[in-house]
Design an enzyme around this catalytic site. Sequence first.
Site, PDB file in Angstrom:
ATOM      1  N   GLU A 156       0.884  -1.173   0.000  1.00 60.43           N
ATOM      2  CA  GLU A 156       0.000   0.000   0.000  1.00 60.43           C
ATOM      3  C   GLU A 156       0.910   1.208   0.000  1.00 60.43           C
ATOM      4  O   GLU A 156       1.686   1.405   0.936  1.00 60.43           O
ATOM      5  CB  GLU A 156      -0.919  -0.050   1.220  1.00 60.43           C
ATOM      6  CG  GLU A 156      -2.001   1.001   1.194  1.00 60.43           C
ATOM      7  CD  GLU A 156      -1.622   2.237   1.965  1.00 60.43           C
ATOM      8  OE1 GLU A 156      -1.118   3.200   1.350  1.00 60.43           O
ATOM      9  OE2 GLU A 156      -1.815   2.246   3.187  1.00 60.43           O
ATOM     10  N   CYS A 191      -2.322   7.905   4.939  1.00 64.80           N
ATOM     11  CA  CYS A 191      -2.388   7.523   3.526  1.00 64.80           C
ATOM     12  C   CYS A 191      -3.710   7.921   2.894  1.00 64.80           C
ATOM     13  O   CYS A 191      -3.833   7.934   1.667  1.00 64.80           O
ATOM     14  CB  CYS A 191      -2.147   6.034   3.371  1.00 64.80           C
ATOM     15  SG  CYS A 191      -3.148   5.009   4.466  1.00 64.80           S
TER      16      CYS A 191
END
Length: 523
Positions: free
Chosen positions: A264, A301
């Site tokens: 990720e 994120c």
Amino acid sequence: MLQGLSLIGPELGTPGPAGFQARDPATGAALDPVFHGASAAEVDRAVDLARAAAPAFQALGGRGRAALLRAMAQGLEGEAAGLVPRVMAETALPEPRVRGELARTCFQLRLFADVAEEGSWVQARIDPGDPDRTPLPRPDLRSLLQPLGPVAVFGASNFPLAFGVLGGDTASALAAGCPVVVKAHPLSPGTSEWAGRVAQAALRQLGLPEGILGLLFDPGYTVAGQLIQHPAIRAAGFTGSFRGGKALLDLAAARAEPIPVYAEMGSVNPVAVLPGALAERGAAIAAALAAAVLNGAGQLCTCPGLLAVVPGPGYDAFRQALAGALAGAAAGPMLGTGLAAAYRLGLDRQLDAGARAVFPVRDAPGGAGAPALLEVKAARLLAAPALAEEVFGPVALLVLCADEAERRAVLSSLPGQLTATVWMEAGDAQLAAQLLPVLQARAGRVLFNGVPTGVEVGHAMVHGGPWPATSAASSTSVGTRAILRWARPVCYQDAPDGLLPEALRRGNPLGIPRLTGGVAGLD
């Protein structure tokens, strides 16, 4: 007491010639103890122990793995009095945020315990044999998902608990039956050791091989490279920068036997504020977005970093409120001086590419980052796609679109994202319907009238997205689907019942839903 040595089964690593220390991002002060990187022999030993533990761990079954995960959650909660201050010292995160992250981490462990114990995640499928079928008999076919084997997990800087040693990657891998070797993030080694010791205590408590979870330290990248290239490692999980994730992907692909890396790697999480919402509540939307950008000094994120707006009624109030909230917020400590320096370089890169600062970009000392708001016309962004790259920190890029067609062009031009958000009123429904195909093609999660920060842990959550947000668009790193990353399908043909995994045996001894002859049920 923390010792600063890798945890390799029942053994400790050995001190090396040069050590490193965590630092308090708020003060720059070094934190005891000195940590020592793992040697190549220690990496091999940790992985060998994980490989040796894999058959017994798989045979333990879902109930046994659930007991381990619950013991780990209980152990973390029991260590909160000492663990929370250590996390705060290594990250400069406030106590409420740390305690919230600890609660989330324990919830994740228990959620995956429930998944492992319930058992239907293995997706058992049965096509009963038919010896009388013509022109050829049909064999008895039974398949399910089985664990890959030892996996590597790389701890994240921004969520040292929830994406750390006992975070979601580890919890889901253990639930699947995969031993885990964790490479601790160098910014939070004390937090990592604390969690690793909790894991060791849980393994001893249940009489399980301590090779089921190993922990390796390293201030740099050497151990990461050795770990991802070890032939016994079957997959890896990573949360961090695109550069770091891509490096691991390249190493994994270059192996004699390539393995999947579930990385990720962040995104700008575009936001579209549609005309009705802009006119009706532009200032309120701006306040919500500014709070999300400032959350954790922008080091999430899912930080909403790109705001695509068509100026119209309500726009001036929106822009003024957004600029006021970000300009009025103080510079705050980032997770490390390297991240703070990268943030400042990212701002410079955006300005050099043609973005304009809505208010003067402020300098911040040392490891701090000052909030910023940049602005650019859509035509410029379309001509310079680098403007749409993530800047990890408390900044948003306001993209001014001439009309709805240009807004769709901007959103269509973006690479894969973790999230995309639409703010709308009822009268915006037609515009939203036109945007939705664009957004769902580019993001793992599409939100309406909210902010993407704060990722709910549950069965339906998707925390993933197309490249380069992640390396595997079909996966998620949050939610119970995360367990599927650590397993592969295995089919048994005409196998004696006593040799089949319990989930496939006649009579369904585990009582789980199975697909039999294409029909779901408990048969």
